[in-house]
Write a protein that holds these residues in place. Structure first.
Motif, PDB file in Angstrom:
ATOM      1  N   LEU A 195       0.825  -1.208   0.000  1.00 34.04           N
ATOM      2  CA  LEU A 195       0.000   0.000   0.000  1.00 34.04           C
ATOM      3  C   LEU A 195       0.861   1.259   0.000  1.00 34.04           C
ATOM      4  N   THR A 196       1.980   1.210   0.699  1.00 34.16           N
ATOM      5  CA  THR A 196       2.882   2.365   0.723  1.00 34.16           C
ATOM      6  C   THR A 196       3.482   2.614  -0.655  1.00 34.16           C
ATOM      7  N   VAL A 197       3.930   1.547  -1.288  1.00 34.76           N
ATOM      8  CA  VAL A 197       4.526   1.676  -2.626  1.00 34.76           C
ATOM      9  C   VAL A 197       3.504   2.258  -3.608  1.00 34.76           C
ATOM     10  N   LEU A 198       2.257   1.867  -3.473  1.00 32.32           N
ATOM     11  CA  LEU A 198       1.218   2.380  -4.365  1.00 32.32           C
ATOM     12  C   LEU A 198       0.740   3.782  -3.974  1.00 32.32           C
ATOM     13  N   SER A 199       0.746   4.091  -2.696  1.00 26.50           N
ATOM     14  CA  SER A 199       0.182   5.356  -2.219  1.00 26.50           C
ATOM     15  C   SER A 199       1.065   6.564  -2.488  1.00 26.50           C
ATOM     16  N   VAL A 200       2.360   6.390  -2.415  1.00 22.03           N
ATOM     17  CA  VAL A 200       3.257   7.545  -2.592  1.00 22.03           C
ATOM     18  C   VAL A 200       3.076   8.181  -3.971  1.00 22.03           C
TER      19      VAL A 200
END
Length: 138
Positions: A50-55
């Motif tokens: 989710l972090t990789v996609l959210s940034v």
């Protein structure tokens, strides 16, 4: 016995995204999915993705920042809830991808906690067994 060989950060990210690891990491996959903290590890993999996609979404999607962050928060909540719902099956699928038979992770976790579950069942039976006493307390 040697400790299972952990994958490097990029391989771990590939694994977190659902990728298959090389055979040398097979024992680590089983450890990852059956250790005492397997729930936490499952959510760590979800949070990493989710972090990789959210940034990029937070930085590149046009619009007010508060709207982007609110949308991301709602997306995270739904994703984490879905991750909770499919946790057992997702973990079992990882073990199958590593070359173990289906059901291995579940059986390994059950064997590891058999003593604890038996003790809990014994405590429950001792406390709530029907010994013929009047339920009204008379």
């Amino acid at each position: 016995m040697d400790a299972p060989r952990r994958p490097g950060p990029l391989r771990w990210l590939w694994y977190a995204a659902g990728g298959r690891l090389p055979a040398r990491h097979r024992d680590w996959v089983l450890h990852d999915t059956t250790c005492r903290t397997w729930h936490v590890r499952h959510f760590a993999r979800t949070v990493a993705l989710l972090t990789v996609l959210s940034v990029p979404i937070a930085l590149l999607v046009p619009g007010p920042l508060w709207l982007r962050l609110t949308a991301l928060l709602l997306g995270w909540l739904v994703s984490l809830q879905y991750s909770l719902f499919v946790m057992e099956e997702a973990v079992e699928n990882r073990v199958v991808k590593a070359g173990f038979p289906a059901g291995t992770a579940r059986a390994t976790r059950a064997a590891a906690t058999a003593g604890e579950r038996a003790a809990a069942a014994r405590r429950y039976a001792e406390r709530y067994r029907d010994d013929g006493a009047d339920p009204g307390g008379d």
